[in-house]
Scaffold this motif. Structure first.
Motif, PDB file in Angstrom:
ATOM      1  N   LYS A   1      11.024  29.408 -12.107  1.00  0.00           N
ATOM      2  CA  LYS A   1      11.621  30.049 -10.938  1.00  0.00           C
ATOM      3  C   LYS A   1      11.790  31.558 -11.105  1.00  0.00           C
ATOM      4  O   LYS A   1      11.702  32.313 -10.135  1.00  0.00           O
TER       5      LYS A   1
ATOM      6  N   LYS B   1      11.802  26.052 -18.402  1.00  0.00           N
ATOM      7  CA  LYS B   1      12.439  25.619 -17.155  1.00  0.00           C
ATOM      8  C   LYS B   1      12.822  26.823 -16.300  1.00  0.00           C
ATOM      9  O   LYS B   1      12.665  26.818 -15.082  1.00  0.00           O
TER      10      LYS B   1
ATOM     11  N   GLN C   1      27.339  23.583 -19.681  1.00  0.00           N
ATOM     12  CA  GLN C   1      25.944  24.000 -19.526  1.00  0.00           C
ATOM     13  C   GLN C   1      25.510  24.973 -20.607  1.00  0.00           C
ATOM     14  O   GLN C   1      24.534  25.693 -20.443  1.00  0.00           O
TER      15      GLN C   1
ATOM     16  N   PHE D   1      20.741  27.344 -12.022  1.00  0.00           N
ATOM     17  CA  PHE D   1      19.938  28.103 -11.061  1.00  0.00           C
ATOM     18  C   PHE D   1      20.800  28.617  -9.909  1.00  0.00           C
ATOM     19  O   PHE D   1      20.612  29.742  -9.437  1.00  0.00           O
ATOM     20  N   THR D   2      21.738  27.794  -9.476  1.00  0.00           N
ATOM     21  CA  THR D   2      22.631  28.226  -8.393  1.00  0.00           C
ATOM     22  C   THR D   2      23.463  29.425  -8.815  1.00  0.00           C
ATOM     23  O   THR D   2      23.638  30.387  -8.048  1.00  0.00           O
TER      24      THR D   2
ATOM     25  N   ALA E   1      19.725  15.321 -15.387  1.00  0.00           N
ATOM     26  CA  ALA E   1      19.430  16.166 -14.220  1.00  0.00           C
ATOM     27  C   ALA E   1      20.677  16.933 -13.806  1.00  0.00           C
ATOM     28  O   ALA E   1      21.034  16.995 -12.640  1.00  0.00           O
ATOM     29  N   ASN E   2      21.329  17.538 -14.794  1.00  0.00           N
ATOM     30  CA  ASN E   2      22.610  18.191 -14.523  1.00  0.00           C
ATOM     31  C   ASN E   2      22.556  19.706 -14.733  1.00  0.00           C
ATOM     32  O   ASN E   2      23.577  20.351 -14.891  1.00  0.00           O
ATOM     33  N   ASP E   3      21.328  20.258 -14.788  1.00  0.00           N
ATOM     34  CA  ASP E   3      21.204  21.685 -15.042  1.00  0.00           C
ATOM     35  C   ASP E   3      20.881  22.495 -13.785  1.00  0.00           C
ATOM     36  O   ASP E   3      20.574  23.678 -13.868  1.00  0.00           O
ATOM     37  N   GLY E   4      20.942  21.863 -12.602  1.00  0.00           N
ATOM     38  CA  GLY E   4      20.656  22.597 -11.374  1.00  0.00           C
ATOM     39  C   GLY E   4      21.683  23.667 -11.067  1.00  0.00           C
ATOM     40  O   GLY E   4      21.379  24.668 -10.403  1.00  0.00           O
ATOM     41  N   MET E   5      22.922  23.492 -11.550  1.00  0.00           N
ATOM     42  CA  MET E   5      23.958  24.474 -11.266  1.00  0.00           C
ATOM     43  C   MET E   5      23.686  25.811 -11.951  1.00  0.00           C
ATOM     44  O   MET E   5      24.205  26.844 -11.519  1.00  0.00           O
TER      45      MET E   5
END
Length: 426
Positions: A330, A326, A207, A292-293, A286-290
């Motif tokens: 948030k 991006k 990432q 934010f986690t 769509a592999n960048d959600g981690m």
């Protein structure tokens, strides 16, 4: 002459700068660059550090060494230099000292060998985020054992935050989440405030770049493989290696992106990629959600809200408009680090080194911890004192007597008169 050499160390490279007599700091180059790939070649009395050693390594030369921070994990690995067997961890020491010798002989015009300068040589290390704490200690120990006593570690992030606070980029009352991408690994470090007090950290493999940067690197490697089928390429490693190069390409977007790309072995290859194809692939990424986690977990553990944290994008691989937009969906405060900020920080680092007269400050020894223990039982009668030993008594010191002054007979019983005054002049 007062001087200092600063080495920035990462897993792949070492970058050198120097300063002399409080002049502006400058790059320390041996050939064309001050950034040296971390490869070594040792054969007999020949020692090579840098790009030439990298070429031999990728030609499978048995006397060439790469992946330094991996091979040092095996204590059985050794190399032979000047007829002596040395553990592979000392490769780094020999490589750095080769540059220090070059600095003394070429820039300071010293004819002496490096051995006579080791104890007082002002050497400073700046460790990148991909270097672990135990690896930092290993490097410092190598040089301390070799006799480098004017050695210290640079607190880069503390100086960086001071500069950004002076520029009013960072406020004093908010926490700072520094994000840095290196070799497609995203390093997150949370600081309490601009004083650089660390609260927590995280590391996300895969990432460490803007998705477009990573997709472009992937497409370039694919193109090179198709055009050069004879090449034996580790695709994942080459994608990571090309990320900084691709980040620069995306600063000026063209319908056709082409040029020469240098792979990790130092060889350059032509590529040609269409911007439209890159955008098409981006729709399926769509592999960048981690990311934010990971950010949410760091804030939650430290009881911080989104409003009380500033996210600082510290490397060019993630310092892009696409990536920051991006995050802004948030998180309310996202700041991109500029090249001028980095330059000002490095200038401040050298100013701080010069202010200490290029010497390491002597640290006061830590106070011993106070140990609490239950009270000892009171004895019924005090134990007798041990008899005095004759050897413990102080020995008399024989002081020689001064010789007696002998008085002659003519002056012994008679008073001594002063000489007569001279006659007065008329």
């Amino acid at each position: 002459m007062k001087f200092c050499v600063l080495a920035k160390i990462s897993k792949r490279t070492v970058t050198f700068w120097y300063q002399s007599d409080s002049n502006p700091y400058a790059s320390l180059k041996m050939k064309e660059s001050n950034e040296i790939p971390l490869y070594f070649y040792v054969n007999g009395n020949d020692f090579i550090f840098g790009a030439s050693a990298r070429e031999r390594f990728y030609k499978n030369d048995p006397y060439a060494y790469g992946n330094y921070f991996e091979i040092i994990k095996d204590p059985s690995k050794h190399f032979i230099i000047y007829g002596n067997q040395k553990p592979v961890k000392q490769l780094f020491y020999y490589g750095i000292e080769q540059y220090l010798s070059h600095f003394l002989n070429t820039l300071l015009y010293k004819a002496d060998s490096i051995e006579s300068y080791r104890q007082q040589f002002p050497l400073r290390f700046l460790f990148d985020d991909d270097i672990e704490d135990n690896e930092k200690s290993l490097i410092e120990t190598l040089f301390q054992e070799a006799g480098y006593f004017n050695l210290d570690r640079v607190g880069y992030h503390h100086t960086l935050f001071n500069i950004l606070t002076q520029k009013q980029v960072l406020p004093n009352n908010k926490a700072i989440l520094l994000m840095n991408g290196i070799d497609d690994v995203l390093y997150l470090k949370l600081y309490k405030n601009s004083k650089a007090n660390v609260l927590g950290s995280a590391k996300l493999v895969g990432q460490g770049a803007d998705p477009r940067v990573k997709i472009l690197a992937d497409m370039i490697v694919e193109y090179i493989i198709l055009q050069n089928s004879y090449l034996s390429i580790n695709k994942e490693n080459e994608i990571s290696f090309l990320l900084p190069f691709c980040a620069g390409l995306l600063q000026n977007i063209n319908p056709i992106i082409n040029g020469d790309a240098e792979l990790s072995d130092g060889n350059r290859h032509w590529f040609n990629v269409k911007w439209k194809n890159l955008n098409d692939r981006l729709h399926y990424y769509a592999n960048d959600g981690m990311i934010f986690t990971a950010i949410d977990d760091l804030l939650k553990v430290n009881n911080l809200s989104v409003d009380n944290v500033i996210i600082l994008l510290g490397s060019e691989e993630i310092n892009t408009l696409y990536f920051s937009e991006k995050l802004l969906k948030k998180y309310h405060h996202v700041v991109a680090l500029q090249q001028l900020d980095v330059k000002d920080t490095m200038q401040a680092v050298f100013q701080e080194i010069a202010s200490t007269n290029y010497s390491v400050k002597i640290k006061a020894p830590a106070a011993a911890p106070v140990m609490t223990r239950p009270p000892l039982p009171t004895p019924k009668s005090p134990p007798p004192l041990p008899p005095k030993m004759e050897s413990s008594a102080p020995k008399p010191v024989n002081i020689p007597r001064l010789p007696e002054l002998k008085v002659t007979q003519s002056t012994k019983n008679n008073s001594v008169k002063p000489p007569p005054l001279p006659p007065k002049k008329s």
